[in-house]
Design a protein around this motif. Structure first.
Motif, PDB file in Angstrom:
ATOM      1  N   LYS A 259     -26.962  14.605   7.183  1.00  0.00           N
ATOM      2  CA  LYS A 259     -27.666  15.750   7.775  1.00  0.00           C
ATOM      3  C   LYS A 259     -27.865  15.522   9.258  1.00  0.00           C
ATOM      4  O   LYS A 259     -28.646  16.219   9.893  1.00  0.00           O
ATOM      5  N   ASN A 260     -27.183  14.537   9.742  1.00  0.00           N
ATOM      6  CA  ASN A 260     -27.473  14.101  11.098  1.00  0.00           C
ATOM      7  C   ASN A 260     -26.487  14.634  12.127  1.00  0.00           C
ATOM      8  O   ASN A 260     -26.306  14.047  13.172  1.00  0.00           O
ATOM      9  N   GLU A 261     -25.797  15.714  11.774  1.00  0.00           N
ATOM     10  CA  GLU A 261     -24.865  16.282  12.747  1.00  0.00           C
ATOM     11  C   GLU A 261     -25.293  17.690  13.104  1.00  0.00           C
ATOM     12  O   GLU A 261     -26.005  18.354  12.355  1.00  0.00           O
ATOM     13  N   ALA A 262     -24.862  18.125  14.266  1.00  0.00           N
ATOM     14  CA  ALA A 262     -25.091  19.497  14.703  1.00  0.00           C
ATOM     15  C   ALA A 262     -23.742  20.085  15.074  1.00  0.00           C
ATOM     16  O   ALA A 262     -22.828  19.358  15.454  1.00  0.00           O
ATOM     17  N   ARG A 263     -23.644  21.421  14.902  1.00  0.00           N
ATOM     18  CA  ARG A 263     -22.368  22.071  15.220  1.00  0.00           C
ATOM     19  C   ARG A 263     -22.523  22.843  16.534  1.00  0.00           C
ATOM     20  O   ARG A 263     -23.524  23.535  16.740  1.00  0.00           O
ATOM     21  N   ILE A 264     -21.543  22.700  17.373  1.00  0.00           N
ATOM     22  CA  ILE A 264     -21.537  23.467  18.622  1.00  0.00           C
ATOM     23  C   ILE A 264     -20.302  24.342  18.622  1.00  0.00           C
ATOM     24  O   ILE A 264     -19.203  23.869  18.331  1.00  0.00           O
ATOM     25  N   THR A 265     -20.495  25.626  18.877  1.00  0.00           N
ATOM     26  CA  THR A 265     -19.362  26.556  18.904  1.00  0.00           C
ATOM     27  C   THR A 265     -19.236  27.143  20.302  1.00  0.00           C
ATOM     28  O   THR A 265     -20.228  27.597  20.883  1.00  0.00           O
ATOM     29  N   VAL A 266     -18.037  27.082  20.823  1.00  0.00           N
ATOM     30  CA  VAL A 266     -17.771  27.714  22.115  1.00  0.00           C
ATOM     31  C   VAL A 266     -17.023  29.001  21.794  1.00  0.00           C
ATOM     32  O   VAL A 266     -15.932  28.965  21.227  1.00  0.00           O
ATOM     33  N   GLU A 267     -17.650  30.144  22.124  1.00  0.00           N
ATOM     34  CA  GLU A 267     -17.068  31.432  21.753  1.00  0.00           C
ATOM     35  C   GLU A 267     -16.176  31.984  22.849  1.00  0.00           C
ATOM     36  O   GLU A 267     -16.484  31.875  24.037  1.00  0.00           O
ATOM     37  N   ARG A 268     -15.106  32.594  22.400  1.00  0.00           N
ATOM     38  CA  ARG A 268     -14.192  33.313  23.295  1.00  0.00           C
ATOM     39  C   ARG A 268     -13.744  32.442  24.472  1.00  0.00           C
ATOM     40  O   ARG A 268     -14.047  32.691  25.639  1.00  0.00           O
ATOM     41  N   VAL A 269     -13.029  31.390  24.064  1.00  0.00           N
ATOM     42  CA  VAL A 269     -12.451  30.475  25.045  1.00  0.00           C
ATOM     43  C   VAL A 269     -11.043  30.980  25.365  1.00  0.00           C
ATOM     44  O   VAL A 269     -10.306  31.305  24.436  1.00  0.00           O
ATOM     45  N   PRO A 270     -10.641  31.048  26.646  1.00  0.00           N
ATOM     46  CA  PRO A 270      -9.256  31.426  26.944  1.00  0.00           C
ATOM     47  C   PRO A 270      -8.309  30.428  26.267  1.00  0.00           C
ATOM     48  O   PRO A 270      -8.483  29.220  26.394  1.00  0.00           O
ATOM     49  N   ASP A 271      -7.332  30.932  25.510  1.00  0.00           N
ATOM     50  CA  ASP A 271      -6.450  30.068  24.728  1.00  0.00           C
ATOM     51  C   ASP A 271      -5.302  29.577  25.601  1.00  0.00           C
ATOM     52  O   ASP A 271      -4.180  30.082  25.510  1.00  0.00           O
ATOM     53  N   LYS A 272      -5.594  28.596  26.462  1.00  0.00           N
ATOM     54  CA  LYS A 272      -4.586  28.086  27.401  1.00  0.00           C
ATOM     55  C   LYS A 272      -4.507  26.567  27.269  1.00  0.00           C
ATOM     56  O   LYS A 272      -5.504  25.937  26.928  1.00  0.00           O
ATOM     57  N   ASP A 336     -25.932  24.856  16.309  1.00  0.00           N
ATOM     58  CA  ASP A 336     -26.572  25.003  14.998  1.00  0.00           C
ATOM     59  C   ASP A 336     -26.899  23.620  14.455  1.00  0.00           C
ATOM     60  O   ASP A 336     -26.007  22.827  14.159  1.00  0.00           O
ATOM     61  N   ASP A 337     -28.193  23.338  14.345  1.00  0.00           N
ATOM     62  CA  ASP A 337     -28.620  22.022  13.848  1.00  0.00           C
ATOM     63  C   ASP A 337     -28.810  22.015  12.336  1.00  0.00           C
ATOM     64  O   ASP A 337     -29.065  20.960  11.757  1.00  0.00           O
ATOM     65  N   ARG A 338     -28.740  23.199  11.705  1.00  0.00           N
ATOM     66  CA  ARG A 338     -29.045  23.246  10.265  1.00  0.00           C
ATOM     67  C   ARG A 338     -27.778  23.204   9.405  1.00  0.00           C
ATOM     68  O   ARG A 338     -27.533  24.087   8.594  1.00  0.00           O
ATOM     69  N   ILE A 339     -26.995  22.157   9.661  1.00  0.00           N
ATOM     70  CA  ILE A 339     -25.781  21.976   8.856  1.00  0.00           C
ATOM     71  C   ILE A 339     -25.824  20.594   8.209  1.00  0.00           C
ATOM     72  O   ILE A 339     -26.638  19.752   8.588  1.00  0.00           O
ATOM     73  N   ALA A 340     -24.947  20.373   7.261  1.00  0.00           N
ATOM     74  CA  ALA A 340     -24.828  19.045   6.659  1.00  0.00           C
ATOM     75  C   ALA A 340     -23.380  18.838   6.247  1.00  0.00           C
ATOM     76  O   ALA A 340     -22.648  19.798   6.009  1.00  0.00           O
ATOM     77  N   LYS A 341     -23.006  17.580   6.204  1.00  0.00           N
ATOM     78  CA  LYS A 341     -21.641  17.255   5.785  1.00  0.00           C
ATOM     79  C   LYS A 341     -21.712  16.556   4.433  1.00  0.00           C
ATOM     80  O   LYS A 341     -22.469  15.607   4.255  1.00  0.00           O
ATOM     81  N   VAL A 342     -20.925  17.048   3.495  1.00  0.00           N
ATOM     82  CA  VAL A 342     -20.886  16.447   2.164  1.00  0.00           C
ATOM     83  C   VAL A 342     -19.457  15.969   1.930  1.00  0.00           C
ATOM     84  O   VAL A 342     -18.506  16.717   2.164  1.00  0.00           O
ATOM     85  N   SER A 343     -19.299  14.716   1.496  1.00  0.00           N
ATOM     86  CA  SER A 343     -17.950  14.146   1.406  1.00  0.00           C
ATOM     87  C   SER A 343     -17.717  13.437   0.083  1.00  0.00           C
ATOM     88  O   SER A 343     -18.632  12.833  -0.486  1.00  0.00           O
ATOM     89  N   VAL A 344     -16.477  13.498  -0.345  1.00  0.00           N
ATOM     90  CA  VAL A 344     -16.029  12.843  -1.576  1.00  0.00           C
ATOM     91  C   VAL A 344     -15.059  11.746  -1.145  1.00  0.00           C
ATOM     92  O   VAL A 344     -14.142  12.000  -0.370  1.00  0.00           O
ATOM     93  N   VAL A 345     -15.281  10.500  -1.631  1.00  0.00           N
ATOM     94  CA  VAL A 345     -14.498   9.349  -1.161  1.00  0.00           C
ATOM     95  C   VAL A 345     -13.898   8.565  -2.331  1.00  0.00           C
ATOM     96  O   VAL A 345     -14.574   8.362  -3.337  1.00  0.00           O
ATOM     97  N   GLY A 346     -12.662   8.124  -2.191  1.00  0.00           N
ATOM     98  CA  GLY A 346     -12.079   7.222  -3.197  1.00  0.00           C
ATOM     99  C   GLY A 346     -10.664   6.798  -2.840  1.00  0.00           C
ATOM    100  O   GLY A 346      -9.873   7.622  -2.377  1.00  0.00           O
TER     101      GLY A 346
END
Ligand code: ADP
Ligand code: ASP
Ligand code: MG
Length: 406
Positions: A259-272, A336-346
């Motif tokens: 739960k210790n990650e945050a997501r940052i989104t950059v909107e409408r970036v010129p695709d160059k 957005d700080d209200r995210i979490a990462k859930v992972s399956v490992v093997g």
């Protein structure tokens, strides 16, 4: 006679009574005729308390000062344990990171150990003393105190075990080993008896905070057998060692969450060409590690880029990204700080298909929306809304049959 490094975590060191219990565990080892080097964490809650004091002043403190403050917790607990041992009639000496010769780079708050000068520790061992060393801290070439990141005492212990060529490194904590999921969230989780460095590295990287990632990297690099065991029981715990041929038979070894990650989104970036480099170079320059990165399909020559960073770094990352976004003409930056990462490992995921499908199906069945996905040879990670973390971990744990005895 063996040389054993024992590490005791915050809960184990949480009160004078508990420190006295830790002293007994140390003496059990000593009485077998072994040399013992003990690495300790700050008393439970102390590191959080110190960080909060700093954050009361500013969210972005000078990191050298931050380490100066936060490293003190370990000095208290190491001193207290040494006093208890001496008081019981067993000669002991307490050492700070710098006194123990633990040299690090200059990356305050997440420093890496470069080298350990073990002369002084060896001298004390030769004198017959128990050596109690502060975890979590080191010293730069210029003489400044650094810390190794949250959970860093594990890394201090393993690095010391490697440098001292110790026979064993035992990590004593408040659980009796590594489980198929965090037992605080999944009561049905099972203890794993043996697992490979690689699986442990993934589990730790993905949030199973029972061991700090760097400690597993060190153990793997120097082939230090690691045992995770309880301070409070005699149980043998979990052994972490080199992979052997039986290990790949297990398709899914465990579920981790973060739960210790945050997501940052950059909107409408010129695709160059070069735009992504501008953003991520700026973050790298500020020493901010980026985890997942997703870029949307471009529409009208514009796209969105999302990435995740540690929550600790989120405010700084947001500020830097906003600066770059302005320069490159992006529309907006959202955090957005209200995210979490859930992972399956093997390990067995290398040779078994269908794990990803089962993960997505299971989450869908419970109405859990997946925001981002990333995969590697032996793991699948999904970013979900934070409020779904516990549910996601439990349903995946069940879907892969981890609650059943093998
Ligand atoms: P210490 O203070 O001893 O370093 P930590 O709190 O850092 O202890 O690590 C132990 C905790 O890790 C456990 O109490 C447990 O809640 C958590 N944990 C998360 N994932 C796992 C897992 N897969 N197996 C065991 N413990 C886990
Ligand atoms: N005391 C530090 C922390 O809480 C280091 C550790 O316990 O490993 O992160
Ligand atoms: Mg820990």
């Amino acid at each position: 006679m063996a040389l054993v490094v024992q590490k005791f975590g915050g809960t184990s060191m949480g009160s004078i009574e508990r420190i006295k219990h830790v002293a007994k565990r140390v003496l059990q080892e000593k009485e077998k005729g072994n040399d013992v080097v003990v690495v300790v964490s700050a008393m439970a809650g102390e590191t959080d308390r110190l960080i909060n004091l700093v954050k009361e002043i500013t969210p972005e403190p000078n990191e050298r000062d931050m380490d100066f403050v936060v490293s003190t917790g370990e000095q208290v607990s190491a001193g207290l344990l040494s006093i208890v041992l001496n008081n019981m009639g067993y000669p002991a000496v307490s050492l700070t990171g710098w006194q123990a010769g633990i040299k690090t780079d200059n990356a305050f708050t997440k420093a890496r150990i470069l080298d350990i000068d073990v002369e002084r520790i060896k001298k004390h061992l030769k004198e017959g003393k128990l050596v109690v060393i502060t975890g979590f801290q080191g010293i730069t070439e210029g003489g400044d105190i650094t810390t190794l990141g949250r959970g860093g005492s594990d890394t201090s212990a393993v690095a010391l075990a490697a440098a001292l060529n110790a026979d064993r490194c035992d990590i004593y904590t408040d659980v009796d080993g590594v489980y198929t999921a965090d037992p605080r969230i999944v009561p049905q989780a099972k203890r794993i008896d043996v697992l490979s460095y690689e699986e442990m590295l993934e589990l730790a990287s993905l949030g199973a905070k029972v061991l700090q990632i760097r400690s597993v990297e060190f153990a793997m690099k120097y082939n230090v057998p690691l045992r995770v065991r309880s301070t409070f029981t005699e149980d043998e715990g979990t052994l972490i060692k080199e992979e052997d041929e039986t290990m790949e038979r297990v398709v899914v070894r465990g579920i981790a969450h973060n739960k210790n990650e945050a997501r940052i989104t950059v909107e409408r970036v010129p695709d160059k060409p070069g735009i992504a480099a501008r953003i991520f170079d700026a973050l790298a320059e500020a020493n901010i590690p980026v985890d997942m990165i997703v870029q949307n399909v471009s529409v009208d020559g514009y796209t969105d880029i999302s990435f995740t960073v540690e929550k600790n770094d989120a405010s700084k990352a947001e500020r830097i990204t906003k600066e770059v976004a302005n320069e490159i003409g992006a529309r907006n930056v959202i955090r957005d700080d209200r995210i979490a990462k859930v992972s399956v490992v093997g390990l067995g995921m290398r040779s078994h298909a269908g794990v990803a499908g089962k993960v997505f199906e299971t989450l869908a069945k419970y109405g859990i929306n997946i925001v981002m996905i990333s995969t590697s040879e032996i793991k699948i990670s999904c970013i979900v809304e934070e409020k779904f973390t516990e549910l996601a971990v439990r349903v995946l744990h069940e879907a892969f049959g981890l609650d059943k005895n093998e």
